[in-house]
Design a protein around this motif. Structure first.
Motif, PDB file in Angstrom:
ATOM      1  N   ARG A 326      31.133  53.071  12.614  1.00 34.39           N
ATOM      2  CA  ARG A 326      31.229  52.975  13.814  1.00 34.39           C
ATOM      3  C   ARG A 326      29.664  53.683  14.309  1.00 34.39           C
ATOM      4  N   TRP A 327      28.893  52.862  14.902  1.00 33.52           N
ATOM      5  CA  TRP A 327      27.440  53.214  15.393  1.00 33.52           C
ATOM      6  C   TRP A 327      26.501  53.581  14.304  1.00 33.52           C
ATOM      7  N   GLY A 328      26.856  53.047  13.269  1.00 33.07           N
ATOM      8  CA  GLY A 328      26.136  52.963  11.964  1.00 33.07           C
ATOM      9  C   GLY A 328      26.392  54.138  10.897  1.00 33.07           C
ATOM     10  N   ARG A 329      27.398  54.853  11.578  1.00 29.54           N
ATOM     11  CA  ARG A 329      28.021  56.068  10.568  1.00 29.54           C
ATOM     12  C   ARG A 329      29.549  55.650  10.266  1.00 29.54           C
ATOM     13  N   MET A 330      29.949  56.419   9.207  1.00 33.28           N
ATOM     14  CA  MET A 330      31.345  56.335   8.670  1.00 33.28           C
ATOM     15  C   MET A 330      32.346  56.999   9.567  1.00 33.28           C
ATOM     16  N   HIS A 331      33.311  56.230  10.188  1.00 35.31           N
ATOM     17  CA  HIS A 331      34.084  57.284  10.963  1.00 35.31           C
ATOM     18  C   HIS A 331      35.370  57.247   9.960  1.00 35.31           C
ATOM     19  N   ALA A 332      35.530  58.539   9.699  1.00 33.54           N
ATOM     20  CA  ALA A 332      36.613  58.765   8.404  1.00 33.54           C
ATOM     21  C   ALA A 332      38.110  58.969   9.017  1.00 33.54           C
ATOM     22  N   GLY A 333      38.307  58.753  10.147  1.00 31.29           N
ATOM     23  CA  GLY A 333      39.951  58.852  10.739  1.00 31.29           C
ATOM     24  C   GLY A 333      40.057  57.797  11.682  1.00 31.29           C
TER      25      GLY A 333
END
Length: 435
Positions: A326-333
């Motif tokens: 999400r937005w270039g970063r990992m959304h871990a949940g």
């Protein structure tokens, strides 16, 4: 040239925006403000832009409000559908459990009847053998008696030929008495033989009736066994699929649960059908297989309480962000949006390892579960548990909030296995197919 163009433009503007004067009168003097064509054009363009912006903004807000209302309505319909499915599955599970319990009771009653009938059959067989033995003894006695009678007749004939008249008469009377005595004994023996034969025939007929009843009882037991086996299959397969869908090995997971409850006399004591020291018959093997399936279901029930198959928010909510980039970063949940104060529940049994402020997470609760699984509940408004506290599945642990790096009130929910984040929806969807 430029002056002529300017005059032409000014002349065209005066046709649409003629020069106007705005008079301002006071007690002592009168003033006016000249509004030329260019000023009026600028004012008109400005007002048009403001009105157009107002219309567009209002339309956007209205469409967003309508879309949000439709989304909330869809979420409510999905929630109602989920609750109805959950209630239907719970009712079906209770019905299956009741059917299994009733079948177990019928099976126990059938086993008791089989035991009683087997005892009666053994007693009848023993009595029949005793009657056959007695009949053999009577027949042997009868043969001995008939032999003795023949010997007595032979002796009587010999005595009649060799003796004189008086002695012969005396001997004749003694022989007649002996023969009469033997005849009476023979008649009594024959009557006893007939009685024993009748008893033996009755015992054989009764044994045949018992064999018929035993065969019918075996058929009934086979039907009960089939119903129990089908019920166990219907109950165990969805649980197997649930754990496999969550990426968990059912065999290793059940072995771990069994090790945790290995004490004697506990809820997981091995269940076996007794064969009374003899070789196990097919019914005993089938009964033990059914008991093993019941033991497996019991293990699954305990494991399901310890794995996060439940959903952390049960009130009305909407999914705002899933697991992944999400937005270039990992959304871990997974994010569940709802009003501030919405109750948040533990998704499985476990121990609270952290309950406090954690940078971007805001107010964060961490719960450690069995099988190396950890769940996290972030951006909370309030926390109702403390470190070291043991919580149960479905227990309220906090309230939804907007703490930490958050753009609105929601719950950020994570599931980590061995420290690595996994998609929480894998467990939630697997649980929805069963519970």
């Amino acid at each position: 040239m430029r002056s002529r163009l300017k005059k032409t433009i000014h002349h065209q503007l005066e046709r649409w925006f003629p020069e106007r004067r705005l008079f301002l009168r006071s007690d002592y003097e009168t003033r006016f403000i000249r509004l030329n064509s260019e000023t009026q054009l600028v004012a008109w363009v400005g007002c048009t832009i403001v009105v157009a912006w107002t219309i567009v903004a209002t339309a956007i807000l209205l469409m967003d409000s309508i879309g949000a209302g439709n989304f909330r309505a869809q979420a409510q319909r999905d929630q109602m559908t989920y609750e109805q499915r959950l209630n239907a599955l719970s009712s079906e599970r209770d019905l299956r459990a009741q059917e299994a319990a009733d079948a177990q009771n019928r099976f126990s009653t059938a086993l008791q009847q089989i035991s009683v009938m087997q005892s009666e059959l053994l007693a009848t067989e023993e009595k029949r053998r005793e009657l056959e033995t007695g009949l053999d003894v009577v027949q042997a006695t009868l043969r001995d008696t008939m032999k003795a009678r023949e010997e007595a007749r032979t002796l009587l004939a010999a005595a009649t030929d060799q003796s004189d008249g008086v002695a012969a008469a005396t001997m004749s009377q003694d022989a007649v008495g002996t023969v009469d005595l033997l005849a009476n004994a023979l008649a009594q023996t024959a009557a006893e033989r007939d009685l024993i034969a009748a008893d033996a025939e009755f015992a054989i007929d009764h044994a045949q009736e018992l064999e018929l009843e035993l065969r019918l009882l075996h058929e009934r037991n086979d039907q009960i066994f089939r119903q129990l086996e089908e019920a166990m299959l219907v109950s165990v397969e969805p649980l197997d699929d649930m754990f496999r869908a969550a990426g968990m090995s059912p065999d290793s997971m059940l072995a771990q649960v069994r090790r945790g409850y290995s004490g004697q006399g506990g809820p997981l004591s091995p269940m076996q059908f007794s064969t009374r020291g003899g070789e196990p018959d097919p019914d005993a093997l089938r009964a033990n297989a059914i008991l093993a399936s019941m033991d497996r279901i019991n293990l699954y029930r305990i494991a399901a309480e310890k794995a996060p198959f439940d959903i952390p928010v049960k009130a009305n909510f909407r999914f705002t962000s899933g697991f992944g980039q999400r937005w270039g970063r990992m959304h871990a949940g997974t994010d569940f949006a709802g009003p501030i104060g919405t109750p948040v529940y533990a998704t499985a049994d476990g121990v609270v390892t952290s309950a406090g402020w954690s940078s971007g997470y805001g107010r964060l609760i961490k719960i450690q579960h069995d099988f190396g699984i950890e769940t996290r509940y972030a951006h909370l408004n309030a926390m109702h548990v403390s470190v070291g506290q043991r919580v149960s599945r479905g227990e309220r642990i906090g309230d939804m909030g907007n703490s930490g790096r958050s753009t609105g009130p929601h719950l950020h929910y994570e599931v980590r296995v061995g420290g690595e984040p996994v998609n929480p929806m894998i467990y939630i969807r697997a649980g929805q197919d069963v519970f």
